[in-house]
Motif scaffolding. Structure first.
Motif, PDB file in Angstrom:
ATOM      1  N   LEU A 146      26.093  95.628 -50.517  1.00  0.00           N
ATOM      2  CA  LEU A 146      26.557  94.242 -50.500  1.00  0.00           C
ATOM      3  C   LEU A 146      27.988  94.169 -49.955  1.00  0.00           C
ATOM      4  O   LEU A 146      28.309  93.324 -49.118  1.00  0.00           O
ATOM      5  N   GLY A 202      29.406  96.347 -48.018  1.00  0.00           N
ATOM      6  CA  GLY A 202      29.347  96.688 -46.601  1.00  0.00           C
ATOM      7  C   GLY A 202      28.910  95.500 -45.759  1.00  0.00           C
ATOM      8  O   GLY A 202      29.463  95.220 -44.688  1.00  0.00           O
ATOM      9  N   LYS A 203      27.919  94.771 -46.248  1.00  0.00           N
ATOM     10  CA  LYS A 203      27.419  93.598 -45.513  1.00  0.00           C
ATOM     11  C   LYS A 203      28.505  92.539 -45.393  1.00  0.00           C
ATOM     12  O   LYS A 203      28.648  91.890 -44.349  1.00  0.00           O
ATOM     13  N   MET A 204      29.258  92.356 -46.471  1.00  0.00           N
ATOM     14  CA  MET A 204      30.299  91.324 -46.438  1.00  0.00           C
ATOM     15  C   MET A 204      31.432  91.727 -45.494  1.00  0.00           C
ATOM     16  O   MET A 204      31.954  90.904 -44.747  1.00  0.00           O
TER      17      MET A 204
END
Lengths: 387, 262
Positions: free
Chosen positions: B191, B193-195
């Motif tokens: 999460l 990393g995605k942000m």
């Protein structure tokens, strides 16, 4: 064709996408085998930890994402699309973690929450006993003060992730005569003196999750393991369950959606009497009811979760509704899915028989659906008495 | 330690369609994904990062939308990424591609290791990794199916898979590796990393930015000419030997003698 727009934020959509990817890539390929072998899903727990999902509801200062009930619901809905045994194992850690978030001292939060948020350790919640299910106040496990220690005695039953989790929130009687103020909550760690586990239970569904007894035999824990204050045990348990129940509803929604997808795809390709069975109104009407009930359940869960996150305090009634309706829908939808797939649906080569076996637990655990109706009914009685 | 992962956006094999008349891929409206082998290259780089501490940079040559591939790599834990993108790169064969990538990698801080997938599933040449190694002057180990760290993190012991079995190769950094899918299981995104990936500014480097000579890039730098593509036919002769077991054995020996095998 438009789908209902729930107006998720970018971050919430990210949670949905991530959990869906894990369900698709990591859970669905192994769910039948985990079910068959009753194997605890450690590999998937590691994936969920790597994905940062264990910390969704934990404040950022303790290593979490700082989300609320709604973010947790979004994640478990998608995971439940893959397998609710895996999802229950994931969600059980939050059930063990919520009491520490809500009632833990700063020291307790610093010690336990980062480990739970990172997924390094699983947590679990122990309330139920052989003689105390729906009647939670009938628990017999005791905790007695002894100098700098509490000494626990008794047996908790059917504890999800029992034996696998490292951190346990336990409700035990501290003053037998004080009724609702007679219990307290404690943090017990795997490895504590006098704390052991019973055999792993064999279950109809939810077979990849581990369910065991927790046995306390003069279990000595330091005094600072008391959560909140002495006498708050039942309140902590009720607040925890209030917060967790929409999550069970969300699991019902995810499971139902999976059953619907299997049903529609099957009905479109299964030919009988020279045509795909979806062309028959008998099938169409079943599918239509399933789809409509699932959307209604999802809307209810999302609305209740958002209400809870807005800071509402007295949430027992709406939280019970968000558990009751979606889980009854899940039982009906998964049963209908087996019916639509017919003989194939009854066979293990297709996933819907597992979905139906698994669905049943949703109407039983975290408060039976009869208890949810009691909660809602009593709330109505109170509400209308004031008017 | 600085690690580079070379990745490529390819058409999603699940949604791609084939034009039977022209014998080419229909790319219009097809979703682009990271080349499947490259996920294993990313995972190998991240494994090294976890164990030795490193900065991992993903590099891709492609159109501006190749940013999506970089963002996905970052969601998995890659620290930074660069898209090398210029109309002048269009039509590059593997010779021009390796030149372009080597120029881009040359702009990064001293690189210790370059990871590539075994090959890309659209071109299937498997030439970019080795070509890049030549241009960078690094040793190259291809078809890596196993990897252990040796010499206190100064080198790697690698399992190089062959058709007959495998070789064990030890190599010191810097090195170029091309990896197989059996090497590891790619991790899921995180999460955080995605942000981070969503917010990241992805640099786009043009031909000028990487100091590329115009006659070495794109079509001008590509001597390869594709005349036709086809699936080679392997025709095997098949014959059933009749009779009782002894007759069949004799007939078999006779055939093997005729074929010069025994």
């Amino acid at each position: 064709m438009a789908n209902v727009n729930y107006f998720l934020t970018e971050e919430q959509q990210m949670i949905v996408d991530l959990a869906r990817q894990i369900a698709r890539e990591k859970i669905i390929p192994v769910r039948a085998e985990l079910d068959e072998k009753e194997e605890f899903p450690w590999d998937i727990m590691k994936d969920l930890a790597q994905a940062d999902l264990f910390g969704l509801y934990i404040p950022e200062e303790y290593g979490g994402f700082g989300g609320g009930c709604f973010e947790n619901c979004l994640a478990v809905e998608q995971l439940a699309y893959g397998c609710i045994a895996v999802t229950t194992t994931f969600a059980a850690s939050a059930l063990g973690g919520y009491p520490i978030v809500m009632y833990g001292s700063d020291e307790q939060k610093k010690k336990y929450l980062p480990e739970i948020a990172s997924g390094e350790k699983l947590a679990a919640f122990g309330l139920t006993e052989a003689g105390a299910g729906s009647d939670a106040a009938a628990i017999k496990t005791t905790a007695v003060e002894d100098g700098d220690y509490w000494v626990l005695n008794g047996t908790k039953q059917w504890i999800t992730s029992g034996g696998e989790a490292e951190i346990y929130t336990i409700i035990a009687l501290t003053d037998k005569n004080k009724g609702p103020r007679g219990a307290s909550a404690f943090i017990v760690e795997k490895g504590d003196e006098g704390f052991s586990f019973g055999k792993k239970e064999k279950k109809m569904g939810l077979r990849a999750s581990a369910t065991r007894e927790l046995i306390f035999n003069d279990c000595r824990i330091p005094k600072d393991r008391l959560l909140g204050r002495r006498g708050l045990g039942f309140i902590i348990a009720m607040k925890t369950l209030d917060l967790a129940r929409p999550g069970i509803g969300a699991i019902g929604v995810g499971l139902s959606q999976a059953a619907l997808d299997e049903s529609v795809n099957y009905a479109r390709q299964r030919v009988q009497f020279g045509q795909p069975i979806i062309s028959f109104q008998a099938i169409q009407h079943m599918l239509a009811d399933m789809a409509t009930q699932i959307e209604a359940a999802r809307a209810l869960v999302y609305a209740v979760a958002r209400t809870i996150d807005s800071g509402e305090k007295d949430i027992s009634k709406i939280s019970a509704m968000a558990k009751l309706f979606p889980t009854d829908v899940a039982m009906k939808v998964t049963t209908d899915a087996v019916q639509i797939l017919g003989g194939y649906g009854y066979m293990k080569e297709y996933p819907v028989e597992k979905m139906m076996r698994d669905a049943k637990i949703l109407q039983i655990y975290e408060g039976t659906n009869q208890i949810q109706r009691n909660v809602i009914g009593q709330a109505l009685n109170k509400e209308y008495a004031r008017k | 330690m600085n690690i580079v992962v070379c990745i490529k956006q390819v058409p999603d094999a699940e949604s791609v369609k084939w034009d039977h008349k022209t014998g080419t891929l229909i790319r219009d409206g097809v979703k682009s994904v990271i080349n499947p082998f490259d996920y294993h290259a990313i995972e190998a780089a991240l494994t090294l990062k976890d164990k030795l501490g490193a900065k991992v940079t993903a590099v891709t040559m492609g159109p501006p939308q190749a940013q999506d591939a970089i963002r996905e790599a970052m969601s998995l834990g890659v620290d930074e990424g660069v898209v090398v993108s210029d109309r002048a790169f269009a039509g590059a064969d593997t010779l021009a591609t390796t030149y372009t990538l080597a120029q881009a990698i040359g702009k990064l801080d001293s690189v210790d290791a370059v990871f590539c997938g075994k090959q890309a599933i659209d071109g299937d040449t498997a030439q970019v990794g080795p070509g890049l190694a030549v241009r960078l002057g690094f040793p190259c180990v291809t078809y890596v199916g196993g990897m252990d760290i040796i010499n206190d993190g100064k080198g790697l012991r690698l399992k190089r898979m062959t058709e007959q079995g495998y070789d064990i190769v030890e190599v010191e950094f810097p090195v170029v590796l091309t990896v197989l899918s059996c090497l590891n299981t790619p991790r899921v995104p995180s999460l955080k990393g995605k942000m981070r990936a969503k917010k990241a500014q992805i640099p786009m480097w043009s031909a000028e930015d990487i100091g590329a000579e115009p006659d070495k890039i794109g079509l001008a730098g590509s001597p390869t000419k594709v005349h036709s593509t086809y699936i080679p036919k392997f025709e095997a002769k098949r014959e059933f030997l009749e009779g009782d077991p002894e007759e069949q054995a004799e007939a078999l020996v006779q055939r093997l003698k005729e074929a010069g095998i025994i």
